[in-house]
Design a protein around this motif. Sequence first.
Motif, short mmCIF file in Angstrom:
data_model
loop_
_atom_site.label_atom_id
_atom_site.label_comp_id
_atom_site.label_asym_id
_atom_site.label_seq_id
_atom_site.Cartn_x
_atom_site.Cartn_y
_atom_site.Cartn_z
N GLY A 171 -14.52 -9.83 -14.37
CA GLY A 171 -14.78 -8.49 -13.07
C GLY A 171 -13.49 -8.06 -12.43
N GLN A 172 -11.97 -8.86 -12.65
CA GLN A 172 -10.91 -8.67 -12.17
C GLN A 172 -9.84 -8.51 -13.44
OE1 GLN A 172 -10.16 -12.64 -11.34
NE2 GLN A 172 -10.59 -12.39 -9.63
N ILE A 173 -9.73 -7.29 -12.35
CA ILE A 173 -7.82 -6.96 -13.69
C ILE A 173 -6.34 -7.23 -13.57
CG2 ILE A 173 -7.24 -4.44 -14.46
CD1 ILE A 173 -9.83 -3.06 -13.03
N ARG A 174 -6.53 -7.80 -14.42
CA ARG A 174 -4.37 -8.09 -14.02
C ARG A 174 -3.81 -7.00 -15.02
NH1 ARG A 174 -6.50 -9.40 -10.49
NH2 ARG A 174 -6.99 -11.37 -9.36
N VAL A 175 -3.03 -6.73 -14.67
CA VAL A 175 -2.06 -5.92 -15.80
C VAL A 175 -0.99 -6.62 -15.69
CG1 VAL A 175 -0.76 -3.80 -15.81
CG2 VAL A 175 -2.89 -3.68 -15.05
N VAL A 176 -0.62 -6.76 -17.06
CA VAL A 176 0.50 -7.90 -17.42
C VAL A 176 1.39 -7.67 -17.28
CG1 VAL A 176 0.99 -9.39 -19.30
CG2 VAL A 176 -0.52 -9.18 -18.99
N SER A 177 1.26 -5.63 -18.11
CA SER A 177 2.99 -5.21 -17.89
C SER A 177 2.02 -3.32 -18.07
CB SER A 177 3.75 -4.74 -19.25
OG SER A 177 2.46 -4.82 -21.13
N MET A 178 3.12 -2.60 -17.21
CA MET A 178 2.26 -0.78 -17.98
C MET A 178 3.39 -0.24 -18.30
SD MET A 178 -0.02 0.85 -15.43
CE MET A 178 -1.71 0.34 -15.78
N LYS A 179 3.40 1.39 -19.14
CA LYS A 179 4.03 2.01 -18.81
C LYS A 179 3.84 3.48 -18.71
CE LYS A 179 6.83 -0.19 -22.07
NZ LYS A 179 7.42 -0.08 -23.95
N LEU A 180 4.51 4.36 -17.69
CA LEU A 180 3.94 5.44 -17.10
C LEU A 180 4.98 6.36 -17.34
CD1 LEU A 180 2.29 4.77 -13.62
CD2 LEU A 180 0.51 4.51 -15.84
N GLU A 181 4.94 7.38 -18.32
CA GLU A 181 5.67 8.57 -19.08
C GLU A 181 5.42 9.35 -18.08
OE1 GLU A 181 5.69 8.43 -22.91
OE2 GLU A 181 6.38 6.96 -23.55
N LYS A 182 6.25 10.14 -17.70
CA LYS A 182 6.18 11.03 -16.79
C LYS A 182 5.08 11.89 -15.76
CE LYS A 182 8.86 14.35 -20.29
NZ LYS A 182 8.08 15.18 -20.88
N PRO A 183 5.24 10.08 -14.38
CA PRO A 183 3.35 11.06 -14.38
C PRO A 183 3.84 11.64 -12.75
CG PRO A 183 4.80 9.05 -13.25
CD PRO A 183 5.60 9.59 -15.07
N ARG A 184 3.24 12.36 -12.65
CA ARG A 184 3.38 13.31 -11.22
C ARG A 184 2.58 13.13 -10.69
NH1 ARG A 184 6.99 13.66 -14.16
NH2 ARG A 184 8.04 15.70 -14.81
N ALA A 185 2.49 12.43 -8.55
CA ALA A 185 2.12 12.39 -7.97
C ALA A 185 2.44 13.04 -6.96
CB ALA A 185 2.11 10.58 -7.40
N ARG A 186 1.02 13.33 -6.16
CA ARG A 186 1.43 14.40 -4.94
C ARG A 186 0.38 13.67 -4.12
NH1 ARG A 186 0.05 17.43 -9.87
NH2 ARG A 186 1.26 19.03 -10.06
N VAL A 187 1.11 13.37 -2.78
CA VAL A 187 0.65 13.38 -1.93
C VAL A 187 0.82 14.32 -0.17
CG1 VAL A 187 1.35 10.84 -0.30
CG2 VAL A 187 1.77 10.98 -2.55
N SER A 188 -0.55 13.94 0.01
CA SER A 188 -0.63 15.52 1.31
C SER A 188 -0.96 14.81 2.68
CB SER A 188 -1.13 16.84 0.70
OG SER A 188 -2.31 16.10 0.89
N ALA A 189 -0.56 15.01 3.49
CA ALA A 189 -1.24 14.39 5.20
C ALA A 189 -1.65 15.74 5.08
CB ALA A 189 -0.35 14.43 6.56
N ASP A 190 -3.43 15.45 6.30
CA ASP A 190 -3.79 17.36 6.56
C ASP A 190 -3.24 17.60 8.17
OD1 ASP A 190 -5.14 15.99 8.08
OD2 ASP A 190 -7.56 15.64 6.65
N GLU A 191 -4.17 18.37 8.42
CA GLU A 191 -3.47 19.00 9.91
C GLU A 191 -4.50 17.66 10.70
OE1 GLU A 191 -5.68 20.34 7.62
OE2 GLU A 191 -4.81 22.75 6.81
N LYS A 192 -4.84 16.56 10.52
CA LYS A 192 -4.81 15.47 11.05
C LYS A 192 -4.08 14.23 11.26
CE LYS A 192 -9.77 16.90 12.22
NZ LYS A 192 -11.46 16.42 12.14
N GLY A 193 -2.97 14.65 9.79
CA GLY A 193 -2.44 13.12 9.85
C GLY A 193 -2.87 12.55 8.91
N VAL A 194 -4.01 12.95 8.33
CA VAL A 194 -4.70 11.98 7.57
C VAL A 194 -4.20 12.07 6.15
CG1 VAL A 194 -6.89 11.08 6.34
CG2 VAL A 194 -6.19 11.96 9.10
N VAL A 195 -3.65 11.05 5.31
CA VAL A 195 -3.20 11.36 4.73
C VAL A 195 -3.97 10.29 2.76
CG1 VAL A 195 -0.83 10.09 2.69
CG2 VAL A 195 -0.84 10.07 4.98
N ASP A 196 -4.28 11.87 2.03
CA ASP A 196 -4.99 12.03 1.15
C ASP A 196 -5.14 10.44 0.10
OD1 ASP A 196 -2.27 12.48 -0.44
OD2 ASP A 196 -3.53 14.69 -1.27
N TRP A 197 -4.06 9.59 0.30
CA TRP A 197 -4.01 8.84 -0.66
C TRP A 197 -4.26 7.63 0.10
CZ3 TRP A 197 -2.08 7.50 -5.67
CH2 TRP A 197 -1.48 8.68 -6.53
#
Length: 201
Positions: free
Chosen positions: A31-57
Amino acid sequence: TDVQVGEAGGEPMMTVARFEATMELMPLLQGQIRVVSMKLEKPRARVSADEKGVVDWLQRGASAQTLDPDKVALADVQVSDGAVFYSDARTGVSLTFEGVTASVEARSLAGPWRAAGTYLDSGKAVQFSFATGRRLDDGTIRVKSDLTPSQWPVVISADGVLASDPEVGLSYAGTYGVTEVVEATGGEGAISPGWRSEGTF
């Protein structure tokens, strides 16, 4: 086809054009996830904070409530041609970081995290690195960062606490250092002193 992660305002919080991952088998069976290696190509992350300053992430959806952050560890995560888009509904601030190349690792999803790499600013590479502590029960997390802007011959360092508060929104407070980068002159081992500023923010 892009891999999509989560949603924010109807849009995926992150898309990845292609990824590869190698995980340890025995921890996975427990039940544990141990990533030894990972490659991410062209990741696009959107991070936003709402009117109360709460960050979605920083919010955990219903499907993630049962996931123990300490049962996930990441090692040797390589990001290529990534992008981060940040928007703050309260302040109107909007930032974009493109051409991100970085190495990332995390002992758990709650931290500590470490990352180092570059992103592009007007076609020029900007070096960055950051390291965090563990996210505390009150949602705060200590973050140490270094940045070398492409337009100024300086190195900017910061060490402080990142917090999301309903009254003030997203905040980062601590100490900083700005050091001028100068080329050495004279013989071998010669040192050219530059100016330095230190303080709090």
